[in-house]
Design a protein around this motif. Structure first.
Motif, PDB file in Angstrom:
ATOM      1  N   UNK A  14      -7.253 -15.128   8.106  1.00 51.81           N
ATOM      2  CA  UNK A  14      -6.789 -14.393   6.679  1.00 51.81           C
ATOM      3  C   UNK A  14      -5.695 -15.541   6.285  1.00 51.81           C
ATOM      4  N   UNK A  15      -4.956 -16.214   7.235  1.00 51.68           N
ATOM      5  CA  UNK A  15      -4.047 -17.195   6.626  1.00 51.68           C
ATOM      6  C   UNK A  15      -4.600 -18.457   6.094  1.00 51.68           C
ATOM      7  N   UNK A  16      -5.709 -18.673   6.728  1.00 54.43           N
ATOM      8  CA  UNK A  16      -6.608 -19.865   6.362  1.00 54.43           C
ATOM      9  C   UNK A  16      -7.205 -19.557   4.847  1.00 54.43           C
ATOM     10  N   UNK A  17      -7.662 -18.406   4.286  1.00 50.85           N
ATOM     11  CA  UNK A  17      -8.210 -18.088   3.302  1.00 50.85           C
ATOM     12  C   UNK A  17      -7.136 -17.946   2.136  1.00 50.85           C
ATOM     13  N   UNK A  23       0.561 -13.184   2.567  1.00 44.90           N
ATOM     14  CA  UNK A  23      -0.662 -12.540   2.031  1.00 44.90           C
ATOM     15  C   UNK A  23      -1.622 -12.379   3.209  1.00 44.90           C
ATOM     16  N   UNK A  24      -1.537 -13.176   4.082  1.00 39.71           N
ATOM     17  CA  UNK A  24      -2.637 -12.592   5.309  1.00 39.71           C
ATOM     18  C   UNK A  24      -1.896 -11.363   6.017  1.00 39.71           C
ATOM     19  N   UNK A  25      -0.674 -11.278   6.075  1.00 38.88           N
ATOM     20  CA  UNK A  25       0.021  -9.883   6.808  1.00 38.88           C
ATOM     21  C   UNK A  25      -0.214  -8.851   5.823  1.00 38.88           C
ATOM     22  N   UNK A  26      -0.021  -8.897   4.526  1.00 41.45           N
ATOM     23  CA  UNK A  26      -0.518  -7.925   3.522  1.00 41.45           C
ATOM     24  C   UNK A  26      -2.099  -7.392   3.995  1.00 41.45           C
ATOM     25  N   UNK A  27      -2.869  -8.429   4.122  1.00 45.63           N
ATOM     26  CA  UNK A  27      -4.346  -7.905   3.941  1.00 45.63           C
ATOM     27  C   UNK A  27      -4.645  -7.366   5.539  1.00 45.63           C
ATOM     28  N   UNK A  29      -2.156  -5.679   7.500  1.00 53.04           N
ATOM     29  CA  UNK A  29      -1.551  -4.722   7.520  1.00 53.04           C
ATOM     30  C   UNK A  29      -0.577  -4.696   8.627  1.00 53.04           C
ATOM     31  N   UNK A  30       0.015  -6.099   8.953  1.00 53.26           N
ATOM     32  CA  UNK A  30       0.820  -6.246  10.110  1.00 53.26           C
ATOM     33  C   UNK A  30       1.992  -7.100   9.456  1.00 53.26           C
ATOM     34  N   UNK A  31       2.937  -7.584  10.256  1.00 54.24           N
ATOM     35  CA  UNK A  31       4.312  -8.231   9.846  1.00 54.24           C
ATOM     36  C   UNK A  31       3.662  -9.813   9.882  1.00 54.24           C
ATOM     37  N   UNK A  32       4.325 -10.679   8.830  1.00 48.94           N
ATOM     38  CA  UNK A  32       4.226 -11.944   8.871  1.00 48.94           C
ATOM     39  C   UNK A  32       4.520 -12.775  10.262  1.00 48.94           C
TER      40      UNK A  32
END
Length: 294
Positions: A14-17, A23-27, A29-32
């Motif tokens: 998620x972070x790499x994309x 944004x990865x945390x939003x996708x 559903x957890x904290x950054x």
């Protein structure tokens, strides 16, 4: 592989994309901070740095790029396998994220949201309305909506309702001071709102008559990227606006706005829902497409 390992790989993917922990945390559903911790654990486990981090950006190392290239197809297959379970349910299950222009969002989804969710109670619909140009893959959307069928390679486009038309409108107060323009060339004598994209780039007003296309580029003092604001400005009597017909129609019908240059109306254009071309799309996205398809 343990479940925790798979979770760490999913966090890295998620972070790499997105090139973003937020944004990865939003996708996911957890904290950054949880995403950051998972990626750090993965890097510690493999003994190689996968991401370069600064306070302003995230980028892939060579090792991270190689891992992402191999992970993306694998996670795609996993997602397809899980989504295939929908055929054993009565209705689709899961989240569908869609990006849609703010100027068109109400007219695209207003009539279909309630019926779609009533028919599919296990479906979670997330609609993000913005006129900013969005890379739907990089920002984690299942699909996007925009005017016109021209899309970059690797995308599939489906024509959806409603069609759209841009028209020129002004208020009776405005036309008490200025006569209505009879041709696009006469717009030079009027105060006209400049239509801009969120990045500040202006786009022309377009007209068609007898198969001939004419463009006019306003140079007025007001530049807007929101059609609701354009309608408000036109209602105030300050300027002429070039807006979606559906947004202006209620005010035209009650006499607060007047459409001009009717013989020069541009033809209706179709909106398209687009998504990455692949063999399998989720049952949830398929339900959305069927609700919107022409």
């Amino acid at each position: 592989m343990r479940t925790t390992d798979l979770s760490e790989l999913a966090a890295f993917d998620a972070v790499a994309r997105h090139r973003s922990f937020r944004r990865a945390s939003e996708e996911r559903g957890v904290t950054a901070s949880a995403i950051s911790h998972a990626v750090s654990n993965l890097e510690a486990r493999v003994g190689i740095r996968l991401l370069n981090r600064t306070t302003r950006s995230v980028s892939l190392t060579d090792a991270g790029a190689m891992l992402l290239a191999q992970l993306s197809p694998a996670f795609g297959e996993i997602g397809s396998a899980l989504d295939a379970l929908n055929r054993f349910r009565d209705t689709p299950f899961g989240k569908v994220r869609i990006n849609v222009p703010s100027s068109a969002a109400l007219f695209v989804f207003g009539p279909v949201m309630a019926p779609l969710l009533e028919r599919n109670p296990n479906l979670e619909l997330e609609i993000v309305a913005t006129d900013r140009l969005v890379d739907i893959v990089a920002e984690g959307f299942d699909a996007g909506i925009r005017l016109g069928e021209s899309l970059r390679e690797g995308m599939t486009a489906v024509r959806i309702r409603p069609s759209a038309r841009l028209i020129v409108v002004g208020s009776p107060t405005y036309f008490e001071r200025q006569p209505q323009p009879r041709t696009p060339a006469e717009l030079e004598d009027h105060v006209c709102i400049r239509n801009i994209y969120p990045n500040g780039t202006a786009y022309p007003w377009e007209f068609v008559r007898a198969g001939k296309t004419t463009q006019f580029e306003p140079s007025g003092p007001l530049s807007l990227d929101d059609h609701e604001l354009m309608v408000t400005a036109a209602l105030s009597g300050h300027a002429l606006a070039y807006v979606w017909e559906d947004r202006a129609r209620p005010h035209i019908e009650n006499g607060r706005l007047i459409e001009c240059l009717v013989p020069w109306r541009a033809p209706e254009e179709w909106l398209y829902l687009y998504y990455p071309a692949r063999k399998y799309i989720s049952a949830g996205l398929r339900a959305v497409i069927e609700a919107l398809r022409v």
